[in-house]
Scaffold this motif. Structure first.
Motif: not given
Ligand SMILES: C[S@@+](CC[C@H](N)C(=O)[O-])C[C@H]1O[C@@H](n2cnc3c(N)ncnc32)[C@H](O)[C@@H]1O
Length: 296
Positions: A50, A68, A228, A258, A260, A276
């Motif tokens: 990101a 999230d 996840h 995932t 959502t 992601e």
């Molecule tokens: C709490 S989860 C999100 C879950 C999501 N809201 C769902 O409903 O499935 C946080 C996500 O951030 C991703 N993530 C962590 N660092 C990231 C980065 N630098 N760039 C993109 N995604 C990242 C992780 O792989 C993880 O899937």
């Protein structure tokens, strides 16, 4: 076992289908790519970091952002067993949730929110969800960055994870902070009829009661285990999107898991951009969109 002509053809078709699916919705970010036009990334999932991707997007383009982020749960490096029955708890023990210190976590959140703020339209709103482990830090960082908090919405889970060790209250809530870019922003989208419908009591107060993601809604991996650990429920995103956006709006989720957010946005006729970093979850997102017209 030798494959006959028919099996080979079947495998080829499956492979082609997968390729087609990918080419329609997926963008794989590369260091060579310098910038993304809006048209290029609208209704796409970007596999990448990101922090790198957001810098390649022009400023002030999104109507709403949902984040999230990792929770930084700081779980001990050993199996956690349930209090009474002593079975092992399947918690959030993923690499992406590990940070070496609060300092490192705060830097992650600060950088993410800074990049996101730049790509928000002046009238956009932002939602950030977390548990008690990090929501207070996130709230402070948001205020320090100039965001103006409109509400905190408390999600009360009707089926929370049971209390593991029996040494404190079972945690049955998550908090969503809803904010604008700064105090001067007045013209943001708030669909109060939905807020009333979803909130508790006659006035629709800032408490949402709904279950965590379960059953068929939960994406599974090839072994049948949850894909996840923190997949959010469709109903939660439905509430977020209906109260704070209109049809045709563009929604960003930079840590999509995932997917959502984009999935619900699409069903509700909004547009999305999702980022992601983890290939495994991006594959899950593609699965989710398999039957969508975006891929037909
Ligand atoms: C709490 S989860 C999100 C879950 C999501 N809201 C769902 O409903 O499935 C946080 C996500 O951030 C991703 N993530 C962590 N660092 C990231 C980065 N630098 N760039 C993109 N995604 C990242 C992780 O792989 C993880 O899937």
């Amino acid at each position: 076992m030798m494959w006959g002509k028919r099996e080979k053809q079947k495998m080829n078709n499956l492979f082609e289908e997968k390729l087609e699916l990918k080419s329609k919705i997926l963008i794989e970010d590369t260091p060579q790519k310098q910038e993304y036009s809006l048209e290029e990334i609208k209704n796409k999932v970007i596999l990448g970091d990101a922090f790198k991707v957001l810098r390649k997007i022009e400023k002030e383009v999104f109507d709403m952002v949902f984040i999230d982020p990792p929770y930084f749960l700081q779980l001990p490096n050993k199996e956690l067993k349930r209090w009474r029955v002593k079975t092992v708890v399947e918690g959030v023990n993923d690499e992406w949730d590990k940070f070496s210190s609060f300092h490192e976590y705060d830097n992650f959140i600060t950088m993410l929110l800074t990049e996101v703020k730049r790509v928000m339209k002046p009238t956009a709103t932002i939602w950030v969800i977390a548990t008690y482990h990090s929501i207070f830090r996130i709230g402070k960082i948001m205020q320090d960055l100039g965001f103006w908090i409109l509400n905190d919405v408390i999600w009360v889970k009707t089926n929370p994870m049971p209390n593991w060790l029996g040494v404190r209250f079972t945690n049955a809530t998550e908090t969503l902070i809803w904010a604008v870019k700064d105090k001067s922003v007045k013209k943001y989208t708030f669909n109060k009829e939905y807020a009333k419908k979803f909130g508790i009591g006659k006035i629709g107060a800032n408490v949402w009661t709904l279950p965590i993601c379960l059953g068929a809604e939960r994406l599974k991996d090839e072994k049948g285990k949850k894909l996840h650990s923190t997949q959010k429920p469709i109903e939660l995103l439905k509430r977020v999107i209906l109260t704070s956006t209109n049809e045709g709006d563009l929604i960003l989720d930079p840590v999509a898991g995932t997917g959502t957010t984009g999935y619900v946005a699409h069903i509700l006729k909004r547009n999305f951009v999702m980022i992601e970093i983890n290939q495994k979850y991006v594959n899950g997102i593609l699965e989710r969109f398999k039957y969508s017209h975006l891929l037909s």
